[in-house]
Design a protein around this motif. Structure first.
Motif, PDB file in Angstrom:
ATOM      1  N   TRP A 105      49.664  20.949 -16.201  1.00 33.18           N
ATOM      2  CA  TRP A 105      49.874  21.631 -17.367  1.00 33.18           C
ATOM      3  C   TRP A 105      48.876  22.879 -16.854  1.00 33.18           C
ATOM      4  O   TRP A 105      47.709  22.874 -17.144  1.00 33.18           O
ATOM      5  CB  TRP A 105      49.971  22.038 -18.737  1.00 33.18           C
ATOM      6  CG  TRP A 105      51.506  20.883 -19.189  1.00 33.18           C
ATOM      7  CD1 TRP A 105      51.751  19.509 -19.383  1.00 33.18           C
ATOM      8  CD2 TRP A 105      52.345  22.152 -18.908  1.00 33.18           C
ATOM      9  NE1 TRP A 105      52.870  19.328 -19.826  1.00 33.18           N
ATOM     10  CE2 TRP A 105      53.720  20.964 -19.708  1.00 33.18           C
ATOM     11  CE3 TRP A 105      52.880  23.334 -18.957  1.00 33.18           C
ATOM     12  CZ2 TRP A 105      55.466  20.927 -20.230  1.00 33.18           C
ATOM     13  CZ3 TRP A 105      54.530  23.880 -19.747  1.00 33.18           C
ATOM     14  CH2 TRP A 105      55.768  22.728 -19.844  1.00 33.18           C
ATOM     15  N   SER A 106      48.467  24.293 -16.761  1.00 30.95           N
ATOM     16  CA  SER A 106      47.601  25.022 -17.121  1.00 30.95           C
ATOM     17  C   SER A 106      47.305  25.113 -18.405  1.00 30.95           C
ATOM     18  O   SER A 106      47.545  25.065 -19.819  1.00 30.95           O
ATOM     19  CB  SER A 106      47.638  26.376 -16.720  1.00 30.95           C
ATOM     20  OG  SER A 106      49.324  26.786 -17.389  1.00 30.95           O
ATOM     21  N   ARG A 107      45.774  25.357 -18.997  1.00 27.73           N
ATOM     22  CA  ARG A 107      45.376  25.677 -20.077  1.00 27.73           C
ATOM     23  C   ARG A 107      46.329  26.273 -21.311  1.00 27.73           C
ATOM     24  O   ARG A 107      46.009  26.062 -22.088  1.00 27.73           O
ATOM     25  CB  ARG A 107      43.634  25.900 -20.006  1.00 27.73           C
ATOM     26  CG  ARG A 107      42.992  26.101 -21.910  1.00 27.73           C
ATOM     27  CD  ARG A 107      41.443  26.589 -20.691  1.00 27.73           C
ATOM     28  NE  ARG A 107      40.967  25.993 -20.438  1.00 27.73           N
ATOM     29  CZ  ARG A 107      40.500  24.630 -20.830  1.00 27.73           C
ATOM     30  NH1 ARG A 107      40.719  24.538 -22.454  1.00 27.73           N
ATOM     31  NH2 ARG A 107      40.123  23.629 -20.422  1.00 27.73           N
ATOM     32  N   ASN A 108      46.806  27.135 -20.951  1.00 24.83           N
ATOM     33  CA  ASN A 108      47.301  28.824 -22.087  1.00 24.83           C
ATOM     34  C   ASN A 108      48.973  27.495 -21.814  1.00 24.83           C
ATOM     35  O   ASN A 108      49.731  29.319 -22.149  1.00 24.83           O
ATOM     36  CB  ASN A 108      47.404  29.713 -21.601  1.00 24.83           C
ATOM     37  CG  ASN A 108      45.560  30.484 -21.401  1.00 24.83           C
ATOM     38  OD1 ASN A 108      45.469  30.004 -22.024  1.00 24.83           O
ATOM     39  ND2 ASN A 108      45.687  30.818 -20.773  1.00 24.83           N
ATOM     40  N   GLU A 111      51.830  27.663 -17.253  1.00 26.82           N
ATOM     41  CA  GLU A 111      51.495  27.529 -15.222  1.00 26.82           C
ATOM     42  C   GLU A 111      51.868  26.057 -15.041  1.00 26.82           C
ATOM     43  O   GLU A 111      51.204  25.600 -16.205  1.00 26.82           O
ATOM     44  CB  GLU A 111      50.243  28.153 -14.686  1.00 26.82           C
ATOM     45  CG  GLU A 111      51.155  28.399 -13.246  1.00 26.82           C
ATOM     46  CD  GLU A 111      49.663  29.108 -12.870  1.00 26.82           C
ATOM     47  OE1 GLU A 111      50.024  29.393 -11.782  1.00 26.82           O
ATOM     48  OE2 GLU A 111      48.969  29.605 -13.023  1.00 26.82           O
ATOM     49  N   LEU A 112      52.272  25.535 -14.612  1.00 25.14           N
ATOM     50  CA  LEU A 112      52.926  23.711 -13.949  1.00 25.14           C
ATOM     51  C   LEU A 112      53.006  23.707 -13.340  1.00 25.14           C
ATOM     52  O   LEU A 112      52.958  24.126 -12.104  1.00 25.14           O
ATOM     53  CB  LEU A 112      54.229  23.597 -14.680  1.00 25.14           C
ATOM     54  CG  LEU A 112      54.247  22.488 -14.931  1.00 25.14           C
ATOM     55  CD1 LEU A 112      53.662  21.561 -15.949  1.00 25.14           C
ATOM     56  CD2 LEU A 112      56.213  21.631 -14.650  1.00 25.14           C
ATOM     57  N   ILE A 128      50.223  21.103  -2.925  1.00 30.55           N
ATOM     58  CA  ILE A 128      50.006  21.417  -4.615  1.00 30.55           C
ATOM     59  C   ILE A 128      50.910  22.630  -4.810  1.00 30.55           C
ATOM     60  O   ILE A 128      50.705  23.622  -3.985  1.00 30.55           O
ATOM     61  CB  ILE A 128      48.229  21.419  -4.630  1.00 30.55           C
ATOM     62  CG1 ILE A 128      47.924  19.732  -4.773  1.00 30.55           C
ATOM     63  CG2 ILE A 128      48.727  22.188  -6.177  1.00 30.55           C
ATOM     64  CD1 ILE A 128      46.581  20.625  -5.361  1.00 30.55           C
ATOM     65  N   TRP A 129      51.972  22.540  -5.505  1.00 26.61           N
ATOM     66  CA  TRP A 129      52.431  23.765  -5.888  1.00 26.61           C
ATOM     67  C   TRP A 129      52.851  24.216  -7.764  1.00 26.61           C
ATOM     68  O   TRP A 129      51.971  23.774  -7.898  1.00 26.61           O
ATOM     69  CB  TRP A 129      53.835  23.245  -6.453  1.00 26.61           C
ATOM     70  CG  TRP A 129      54.462  23.422  -4.615  1.00 26.61           C
ATOM     71  CD1 TRP A 129      54.689  21.327  -4.291  1.00 26.61           C
ATOM     72  CD2 TRP A 129      55.514  23.841  -4.140  1.00 26.61           C
ATOM     73  NE1 TRP A 129      54.947  21.316  -2.708  1.00 26.61           N
ATOM     74  CE2 TRP A 129      55.705  22.626  -3.034  1.00 26.61           C
ATOM     75  CE3 TRP A 129      56.911  24.441  -4.171  1.00 26.61           C
ATOM     76  CZ2 TRP A 129      57.458  22.539  -1.729  1.00 26.61           C
ATOM     77  CZ3 TRP A 129      57.266  24.640  -3.187  1.00 26.61           C
ATOM     78  CH2 TRP A 129      57.930  24.027  -2.034  1.00 26.61           C
ATOM     79  N   THR A 130      52.942  25.136  -7.202  1.00 27.68           N
ATOM     80  CA  THR A 130      52.804  26.175  -9.007  1.00 27.68           C
ATOM     81  C   THR A 130      53.851  27.154  -9.164  1.00 27.68           C
ATOM     82  O   THR A 130      54.593  27.342  -8.740  1.00 27.68           O
ATOM     83  CB  THR A 130      51.581  26.863  -9.172  1.00 27.68           C
ATOM     84  OG1 THR A 130      51.579  27.388 -10.726  1.00 27.68           O
ATOM     85  CG2 THR A 130      51.316  27.923  -8.095  1.00 27.68           C
ATOM     86  N   ALA A 131      54.297  26.850 -10.551  1.00 21.91           N
ATOM     87  CA  ALA A 131      55.638  27.375 -11.023  1.00 21.91           C
ATOM     88  C   ALA A 131      54.925  27.967 -12.510  1.00 21.91           C
ATOM     89  O   ALA A 131      54.608  27.770 -13.196  1.00 21.91           O
ATOM     90  CB  ALA A 131      56.617  26.672 -11.290  1.00 21.91           C
ATOM     91  N   GLN A 140      61.419  28.980 -19.624  1.00 23.48           N
ATOM     92  CA  GLN A 140      61.728  30.235 -18.571  1.00 23.48           C
ATOM     93  C   GLN A 140      61.050  29.384 -17.563  1.00 23.48           C
ATOM     94  O   GLN A 140      59.469  28.677 -18.149  1.00 23.48           O
ATOM     95  CB  GLN A 140      61.737  31.178 -18.874  1.00 23.48           C
ATOM     96  CG  GLN A 140      63.219  31.649 -19.741  1.00 23.48           C
ATOM     97  CD  GLN A 140      63.477  33.073 -20.294  1.00 23.48           C
ATOM     98  OE1 GLN A 140      63.081  33.940 -19.095  1.00 23.48           O
ATOM     99  NE2 GLN A 140      63.306  33.498 -21.258  1.00 23.48           N
ATOM    100  N   ASN A 141      61.380  29.535 -16.292  1.00 22.34           N
ATOM    101  CA  ASN A 141      60.810  29.261 -15.322  1.00 22.34           C
ATOM    102  C   ASN A 141      60.274  29.927 -14.051  1.00 22.34           C
ATOM    103  O   ASN A 141      62.015  30.345 -13.622  1.00 22.34           O
ATOM    104  CB  ASN A 141      60.479  27.334 -14.924  1.00 22.34           C
ATOM    105  CG  ASN A 141      60.885  27.185 -14.411  1.00 22.34           C
ATOM    106  OD1 ASN A 141      62.156  26.631 -15.133  1.00 22.34           O
ATOM    107  ND2 ASN A 141      61.676  26.436 -12.982  1.00 22.34           N
ATOM    108  N   ASP A 142      59.402  30.100 -13.397  1.00 22.48           N
ATOM    109  CA  ASP A 142      59.858  30.420 -11.863  1.00 22.48           C
ATOM    110  C   ASP A 142      60.174  29.667 -10.822  1.00 22.48           C
ATOM    111  O   ASP A 142      59.643  28.508 -11.382  1.00 22.48           O
ATOM    112  CB  ASP A 142      58.629  31.834 -11.394  1.00 22.48           C
ATOM    113  CG  ASP A 142      58.793  32.641 -12.443  1.00 22.48           C
ATOM    114  OD1 ASP A 142      59.105  33.006 -12.873  1.00 22.48           O
ATOM    115  OD2 ASP A 142      57.561  33.328 -12.981  1.00 22.48           O
TER     116      ASP A 142
END
Length: 206
Positions: A105-108, A111-112, A128-131, A140-142
């Protein structure tokens, strides 16, 4: 390292710690292809979080403590899923769609990050991916995007992958076996290695 070693659990197969709750009061661990939750106060037995015929592992609890990401092979390949925490039964979202392992997880919690697996028919490789995600109301996720490409190694259960506190850098392990010949610029030669071996492991005098 100044504290005393304390036995938390024992069992007949491997127990692999995955993630702590933000307040440090709970630990999620992998055991027998499922996820379990242990209260560290020692006053209650572990609680099984998942119970399927598939393999769930490598969980990561969000920093606000409301969500848990993990990987499961229920599609035939390991993919990243997110569920509410600690009530996993109240929702489920699949994040990756070309294999996914080791969520972070991102700090906030907006973002995953995760690594792709080895499903070569989809051209996933080892990236390495980000969503982007939204967790304020419902989840909800992109669509995920690759942000780092390369043959980086994963070791053990933790994936040899982490993020700096300011999220500006990734820490990965890149071994000599992952480099092309043109990138290998160092050769180590050891002389008299057999004499060193005899010094470190002397033959039995008997």
């Amino acid at each position: 390292g100044s504290g005393q070693v304390e036995l938390l659990l024992t069992g007949n197969s491997a127990m692999v710690p995955s993630t702590f709750a933000p307040d440090g009061s709970q630990l999620v661990y992998d055991f027998d292809s499922d996820l379990y939750l242990l209260n560290l106060d020692g006053e209650s037995p572990p609680r099984q979080l998942t119970q399927t015929v598939y393999q769930e592992r490598n969980a990561a609890i969000s920093h606000d403590g409301r969500w848990i990401a993990y990987e499961s092979n229920e599609t035939g390949f390991f993919e990243i899923y997110v569920r509410p925490f600690p009530d996993l039964e109240s929702g489920k979202w699949q994040i990756s769609n070309q294999t996914g392992t080791y969520p972070r997880w991102s700090r906030n919690d907006d973002e995953l990050f995760f690594r792709s697996g080895s499903r070569q028919d989809l051209g996933a490789g080892n990236h390495i991916w980000t969503a982007r995600v939204q967790t304020e109301t419902t989840f909800q996720n992109d669509t995920p995007n690759i942000i780092v490409s390369g043959g980086y190694r994963g070791t053990g259960q933790q994936g040899a992958f982490d993020i700096s506190a300011d999220e500006s850098q990734f820490l990965v392990i890149r071994g000599e076996g992952d480099l092309s010949l043109s990138e290998q610029t160092r050769l180590v030669a050891v002389e008299n290695w057999f004499e060193e071996l005899k010094r470190l492991a002397p033959p039995d005098s008997q």
